[in-house]
Write a protein that holds these residues in place. Sequence first.
Motif, short mmCIF file in Angstrom:
data_model
loop_
_atom_site.label_atom_id
_atom_site.label_comp_id
_atom_site.label_asym_id
_atom_site.label_seq_id
_atom_site.Cartn_x
_atom_site.Cartn_y
_atom_site.Cartn_z
N PRO A 149 15.60 -41.12 -91.97
CA PRO A 149 15.35 -41.24 -90.52
C PRO A 149 15.79 -40.00 -89.76
CG PRO A 149 16.29 -43.27 -91.39
CD PRO A 149 16.36 -42.27 -92.50
N HIS A 150 14.91 -39.50 -88.91
CA HIS A 150 15.18 -38.35 -88.04
C HIS A 150 15.31 -37.02 -88.80
CE1 HIS A 150 15.78 -41.14 -84.75
NE2 HIS A 150 16.70 -41.77 -85.45
N VAL A 151 14.99 -37.02 -90.10
CA VAL A 151 15.11 -35.80 -90.92
C VAL A 151 13.73 -35.36 -91.40
CG1 VAL A 151 16.05 -34.79 -93.05
CG2 VAL A 151 17.43 -36.40 -91.70
N LYS A 152 13.38 -34.11 -91.11
CA LYS A 152 12.15 -33.52 -91.62
C LYS A 152 12.50 -32.54 -92.74
CE LYS A 152 9.12 -35.36 -88.74
NZ LYS A 152 8.01 -36.24 -89.20
N ARG A 153 11.72 -32.59 -93.83
CA ARG A 153 11.96 -31.69 -94.96
C ARG A 153 10.77 -30.74 -95.11
NH1 ARG A 153 13.41 -34.50 -100.51
NH2 ARG A 153 11.47 -35.60 -99.98
N LEU A 154 11.08 -29.44 -95.21
CA LEU A 154 10.08 -28.40 -95.39
C LEU A 154 10.31 -27.74 -96.75
CD1 LEU A 154 10.05 -28.90 -92.32
CD2 LEU A 154 9.74 -26.44 -91.99
N LEU A 155 9.31 -27.84 -97.64
CA LEU A 155 9.42 -27.28 -98.98
C LEU A 155 8.41 -26.16 -99.17
CD1 LEU A 155 9.66 -30.56 -101.12
CD2 LEU A 155 11.53 -29.15 -100.24
N ILE A 156 8.90 -24.98 -99.58
CA ILE A 156 8.00 -23.88 -99.92
C ILE A 156 7.17 -24.32 -101.13
CG2 ILE A 156 7.82 -21.46 -100.61
CD1 ILE A 156 10.58 -21.02 -99.32
N ASN A 157 5.85 -24.20 -101.03
CA ASN A 157 4.95 -24.75 -102.04
C ASN A 157 4.14 -23.63 -102.70
OD1 ASN A 157 3.47 -26.59 -103.56
ND2 ASN A 157 1.99 -26.98 -101.91
N ARG A 158 4.86 -22.83 -103.49
CA ARG A 158 4.21 -21.74 -104.22
C ARG A 158 4.84 -21.66 -105.62
NH1 ARG A 158 4.20 -15.25 -103.10
NH2 ARG A 158 2.08 -14.83 -103.86
N ALA A 159 4.71 -22.74 -106.34
CA ALA A 159 5.42 -22.89 -107.61
C ALA A 159 5.05 -21.81 -108.62
CB ALA A 159 5.13 -24.27 -108.20
N GLU A 160 3.78 -21.36 -108.61
CA GLU A 160 3.34 -20.37 -109.60
C GLU A 160 4.05 -19.03 -109.44
OE1 GLU A 160 0.76 -19.70 -106.01
OE2 GLU A 160 1.65 -21.42 -107.05
N LYS A 161 4.64 -18.80 -108.28
CA LYS A 161 5.39 -17.56 -108.02
C LYS A 161 6.87 -17.86 -107.76
CE LYS A 161 1.97 -14.57 -108.16
NZ LYS A 161 1.93 -13.44 -109.13
N ARG A 162 7.35 -18.99 -108.29
CA ARG A 162 8.74 -19.42 -108.06
C ARG A 162 9.07 -19.43 -106.56
NH1 ARG A 162 13.08 -16.65 -111.94
NH2 ARG A 162 12.16 -14.77 -111.09
N ASN A 163 8.08 -19.84 -105.78
CA ASN A 163 8.22 -19.98 -104.33
C ASN A 163 8.60 -18.68 -103.62
OD1 ASN A 163 7.59 -22.75 -104.50
ND2 ASN A 163 9.71 -23.24 -104.99
N ALA A 164 8.15 -17.55 -104.20
CA ALA A 164 8.38 -16.26 -103.56
C ALA A 164 7.74 -16.25 -102.18
CB ALA A 164 7.81 -15.13 -104.41
N ILE A 165 8.38 -15.55 -101.25
CA ILE A 165 7.98 -15.58 -99.85
C ILE A 165 7.12 -14.37 -99.51
CG2 ILE A 165 8.84 -15.62 -97.47
CD1 ILE A 165 11.46 -16.81 -98.60
N ASP A 166 5.83 -14.63 -99.25
CA ASP A 166 4.93 -13.58 -98.78
C ASP A 166 4.49 -13.91 -97.35
OD1 ASP A 166 3.17 -15.69 -99.13
OD2 ASP A 166 1.84 -14.64 -100.52
N TYR A 167 3.51 -13.19 -96.85
CA TYR A 167 3.06 -13.43 -95.46
C TYR A 167 2.61 -14.86 -95.25
CZ TYR A 167 0.39 -13.18 -91.14
OH TYR A 167 -0.08 -13.44 -89.88
N ASP A 168 1.82 -15.38 -96.19
CA ASP A 168 1.28 -16.73 -96.02
C ASP A 168 2.39 -17.77 -95.99
OD1 ASP A 168 -1.29 -15.76 -95.88
OD2 ASP A 168 -1.79 -16.19 -97.97
N VAL A 169 3.39 -17.60 -96.85
CA VAL A 169 4.52 -18.54 -96.84
C VAL A 169 5.26 -18.45 -95.51
CG1 VAL A 169 6.77 -19.08 -97.86
CG2 VAL A 169 4.81 -18.59 -99.34
N ARG A 170 5.52 -17.22 -95.05
CA ARG A 170 6.22 -17.05 -93.77
C ARG A 170 5.45 -17.69 -92.62
NH1 ARG A 170 6.72 -11.61 -95.57
NH2 ARG A 170 5.32 -10.92 -93.91
N GLN A 171 4.15 -17.42 -92.56
CA GLN A 171 3.35 -17.97 -91.48
C GLN A 171 3.30 -19.49 -91.54
OE1 GLN A 171 2.27 -16.35 -88.87
NE2 GLN A 171 1.36 -18.19 -87.96
N SER A 172 3.19 -20.02 -92.76
CA SER A 172 3.19 -21.47 -92.93
C SER A 172 4.51 -22.07 -92.45
CB SER A 172 2.95 -21.84 -94.39
OG SER A 172 1.65 -21.49 -94.81
N MET A 173 5.61 -21.40 -92.77
CA MET A 173 6.91 -21.93 -92.35
C MET A 173 7.09 -21.82 -90.84
SD MET A 173 10.70 -21.42 -93.96
CE MET A 173 10.24 -22.46 -95.35
#
Length: 264
Positions: free
Chosen positions: A12-36
């Motif tokens: 309740p009252h908690v939102k969870r945000l999971l990086i969803n790029r498993a094939e790259k071990r969830n590495a952060i690129d532009y698309d991941v940043r923009q999505s977040m």
Amino acid sequence: MLAMIKIDQPAPHVKRLLINRAEKRNAIDYDVRQSMIEALQQVQADPNCRAIVLGGVEGVFSAGGDVPSMAGLDEAGARARMSHIHSLCRLVADSRVPVVSAVEGFCAGAAVGLALLGDHIVVGKSTKILFPFMRLGLVPDWGTLRTLPARVGVATAKRIMTNGKMILAPEALQIGLADTDAGEEDIMAVAVAQAAQMARLPTEAFYRIKQRLMHPSASFEEEWQREEDDQAALLTGDDFKEGFAAFSEKRDPDFCKPSESNNA
């Protein structure tokens, strides 16, 4: 774009945000940043959201910045990349609700910076934290040169950012890099429980404490003025009314109640 981030509500009252790029071990690129960025804007606009959990899919927080996407940039491109990163950083650092990072598995570079911008870091048996910037000829970014020394001290920050050694959960807890060691327990489950607990805090008071700690006063006079401003606002607010009622009635306060009534 939100396909790069999974959003759910595990408590309740908690939102969870999971990086969803498993094939790259969830590495952060532009698309991941923009999505977040878009995901954070969405959940922070939800009046029912009182805490956020950050993590990654398949038991990996994130391998950090996507290194190939950094290659071949000119100065304008490098500055544009950092500007985009900082847009995300501001959303996490300035979040009005608590942010808990579930550091499962590997967490390197930018991902550590992301976790440090939040309010509570949970580690455990699988956690492996690494600062790889020196090997790449770069300085730590994502605000790390401010957030890390604030947690562990300048000497320790310098050591762990330059020696290239992996940090496991016991050391992370010992030096103050992490707040909770889940040990053999499920890191994500512990992080969600922590977020659920923090969701019960008075949001406005929490945010004001957070801002004061992030931006220390230059003098006692400035600090006393800020105290006056904060208490003048809070003493006349709904949370204090509930806190005082709970005090008078000898019960635990329910600070979630006003937001629920507002959503009715």
